[in-house]
Design a protein around this motif. Structure first.
Motif, PDB file in Angstrom:
ATOM      1  N   TYR A 143       0.819  -1.215   0.000  1.00 41.20           N
ATOM      2  CA  TYR A 143       0.000   0.000   0.000  1.00 41.20           C
ATOM      3  C   TYR A 143       0.852   1.264   0.000  1.00 41.20           C
ATOM      4  O   TYR A 143       0.606   2.196  -0.775  1.00 41.20           O
ATOM      5  N   SER A 164      -7.006   8.926  -4.632  1.00 34.66           N
ATOM      6  CA  SER A 164      -8.291   8.305  -4.294  1.00 34.66           C
ATOM      7  C   SER A 164      -8.568   7.079  -5.161  1.00 34.66           C
ATOM      8  O   SER A 164      -9.313   6.183  -4.754  1.00 34.66           O
ATOM      9  N   GLN A 167      -7.298   4.378  -3.282  1.00 37.27           N
ATOM     10  CA  GLN A 167      -8.184   4.091  -2.156  1.00 37.27           C
ATOM     11  C   GLN A 167      -9.373   3.218  -2.577  1.00 37.27           C
ATOM     12  O   GLN A 167      -9.942   2.496  -1.759  1.00 37.27           O
ATOM     13  N   TRP A 267     -13.435   1.813   8.419  1.00 34.96           N
ATOM     14  CA  TRP A 267     -13.325   0.978   7.208  1.00 34.96           C
ATOM     15  C   TRP A 267     -13.790  -0.448   7.498  1.00 34.96           C
ATOM     16  O   TRP A 267     -14.632  -1.001   6.777  1.00 34.96           O
ATOM     17  N   PHE A 304     -15.320   7.375  -3.074  1.00 36.28           N
ATOM     18  CA  PHE A 304     -13.892   7.499  -2.814  1.00 36.28           C
ATOM     19  C   PHE A 304     -13.307   8.613  -3.678  1.00 36.28           C
ATOM     20  O   PHE A 304     -12.531   9.452  -3.206  1.00 36.28           O
ATOM     21  N   TYR A 476     -11.406   7.258   4.184  1.00 37.18           N
ATOM     22  CA  TYR A 476     -10.362   6.549   3.441  1.00 37.18           C
ATOM     23  C   TYR A 476      -9.973   7.244   2.147  1.00 37.18           C
ATOM     24  O   TYR A 476      -8.818   7.176   1.713  1.00 37.18           O
ATOM     25  N   ALA A 480      -4.632   8.683   1.852  1.00 35.34           N
ATOM     26  CA  ALA A 480      -3.345   8.414   1.198  1.00 35.34           C
ATOM     27  C   ALA A 480      -2.617   9.718   0.890  1.00 35.34           C
ATOM     28  O   ALA A 480      -1.417   9.858   1.163  1.00 35.34           O
TER      29      ALA A 480
END
Length: 557
Positions: A143, A164, A167, A267, A304, A476, A480
């Motif tokens: 990841y 995203s 994600q 999540w 997302f 979420y 990132a």
């Protein structure tokens, strides 16, 4: 904050994503979908894993063990983050996530070939857990590499949007696993699927591995990493710089408790725990459960991208904190509404004929047997073990010391019995007769053995599940980009990977096991929700007070 604010005048000098870069980002995302597909196959098939690899213990213990093996893959994710994060900062993003993909794919394929407990005994669960550990190590390196790689290709002002897409890969991997499981079990029938067909989705992964490896071999190294190497600004000690220097370690700790811990429990509650809750606690048919969850994922996944895009406009922190707060405030009413929608007979029976176990607390044991050899023969244990197996919610009421436990179902009272002094055969016979009587009383009170699929309000269930998925996308979708922006290029892969994988691997990965054990211990099917509610609330408070917005930092600084 270690990174400076990005000057508006320099935005035009930033690397611009052209058509080839978009293809690179797409290829990176496809590979990550495959890794999540592999990882979540296990969770989606936990009930079958219990049957084939943990058949040497009782049903409740076996299911908890299956969830523990599921969680084992999460337990080692932070170690994978350290190992592969270091390699990624030294060796490059591309080469590192090629290795993690190969390790993940081969481990998953091996699960499909692994003999069962009936064939090789205790070696079966031992090998299974070993394979799960390899998967966890691989995902621990995957990841951070993928998120860093995509962010370092993206232009300033669009990092939330571009990351995203990474994600979405976790949800799309889960969706793919559910879709392939559903297609397999529908095509061969439930009996064949339960016998051997559950292995097919694991075996299919070898073909997905080949395609994903071919795609990723075409990728080039990220421009930020190449620039850093060309300018001689790399590090030879990424672990030391990340965790032995307080300035960076402080940001790592805040990223964990103020971002990823809450994100993780939201999540896993919204996607995995909801799946477990429907199938295990509400007794909804497995195929129908997979279908309803898959539909919710399909509807919710575009959010997302929406929240990633929105985070480029208004900031990452606002959206993530709002997701944690809303989830903490609404989980209990939403899951209670889910019960009414998915199994109205169970909800009605619990409301009109509540069950109470009246027992001497000293007569009650924890309903968990690590080796599967304990005989629960005390009067309280007999009652609670049956109710737990039947999925019946009950309350506890203390009785005088030395008294025999009783089960109260509405106005009906059923006395348990003492089995400690009975010979094994007599105990088994009396227990069987007692359970038959208990089942008849529950049935008369309206408690169903399983959910009636015809009575499931499918639209309402999908609506509730979709709302839970939207909570997931809020926390979420922007995470990132925010994690990438917290750390400098030379130690970014290492620094961002550890808090992410402690949060998601430990706080999130252990959620199904912990919540299910809390339910089994208390008899309240909603009690396990306290775990994500408390963690999400703590993350909200710490995040609001101590985490700074990052959307305008220069990630090349």
């Amino acid at each position: 904050m270690s990174n400076a604010t990005y000057p508006a005048s320099a935005a035009g000098d930033e690397h611009t994503v052209d058509r080839d870069d978009r293809l690179v980002i797409g290829a990176s995302s496809v590979g990550t979908v495959f890794e999540w597909y592999d990882f979540y196959l296990y969770g989606s098939l936990a009930s079958y894993i219990t049957t084939h690899f943990f058949s040497g213990v009782n049903e409740t213990t076996g299911y908890i063990f299956a969830l523990m093996a599921f969680a084992a893959g999460f337990a080692v994710r932070p170690f994978g983050a350290l190992v592969f994060g270091r390699l990624g900062d030294l060796w490059g993003r591309k080469n590192t996530f090629l290795v993690t993909m190969l390790l993940m794919g081969l481990s998953t394929f091996a699960v499909g070939l692994l003999p069962s407990y009936a064939q090789i005994g205790v070696a079966a669960p031992a090998i299974l857990i070993g394979l799960r550990l390899l998967q966890g190590l691989a995902l621990g390196g995957e990841y951070g590499g993928a998120a860093t790689y995509v962010a370092e290709h993206a232009p300033h002002g669009k990092r939330g949007l571009y990351t995203s897409w990474i994600q979405t890969t976790a949800t799309m991997g889960l969706f793919m696993s559910l879709a392939i499981i559903l297609a397999t079990r529908t095509g061969m029938g439930e009996e064949a699927f339960a016998d051997w067909g559950w292995r097919v989705p694991f075996l299919v992964s070898i073909f997905l591995l080949a395609v994903s490896m071919w795609i990723r071999l075409k990728l080039q190294e990220s421009p930020a990493f190449q620039r850093m190497k060309a300018e001689g600004k790399g590090t030879t000690q990424p672990l030391k710089e990340s965790f032995a220097r307080w300035g960076n370690l402080k940001i790592v700790v805040l990223a964990l408790v103020g971002l990823t811990a809450g994100q993780a429990v939201v999540w896993y509650t919204g996607q995995f725990y909801a799946l477990f809750f429907l199938e295990k606690m509400l007794k909804v048919d497995g195929a129908l459960t997979n279908t309803l969850v898959a539909l919710a994922l399909l509807i919710g996944t575009p959010f997302f991208i929406f929240f990633g895009w929105l985070s480029d406009k208004i900031g990452r922190k606002k959206i993530i904190m709002a997701g944690c707060l809303i989830a903490a405030l609404t989980y209990f009413p939403l899951f209670k509404a889910l019960t009414w929608a998915a199994n109205p007979d169970l909800a009605r029976a619990a409301a009109t004929s509540p069950v109470t176990v009246v027992a001497d607390p000293a007569d009650c044991s924890v309903q968990f047997d690590p080796v599967g050899k304990t005989v629960f023969n005390k009067s309280c244990d007999i009652a609670k073990s049956y109710l737990a197996k039947a999925g019946v919610t009950y309350q506890n009421e203390a009785a005088p010391a030395g008294s025999i436990a009783q089960v109260r179902v509405g106005d009906e009272v059923i006395a348990s019995f003492r089995g400690e002094a009975l010979p094994k055969a007599d105990f088994a016979a009396q227990k069987g007769a007692w359970e038959k009587n208990m089942g008849a009383v529950l049935s008369a009170a309206g408690y169903p053995a399983k959910a009636d699929s015809a009575k499931v309000n499918k639209v309402a269930v999908v609506g509730i599940l979709t709302l839970l998925v939207i909570y997931v996308t809020m926390v979420y979708g922007p995470i990132a980009a925010m994690l990438v922006e917290l750390f400098p290029t030379r130690i970014r892969y290492t620094s961002m990977s550890l808090p992410y994988h402690i949060g998601n691997g430990w706080f999130g990965g252990f959620l199904p096991t912990t919540a299910f054990a809390m339910v089994a211990a208390t008899g309240n099917i909603y009690y396990g929700l306290w775990y994500p509610v408390v963690v999400a609330a703590v993350t909200f408070v710490i995040g609001v007070l101590f985490i700074r917005e990052t959307k305008d930092v220069d990630i090349h600084a």
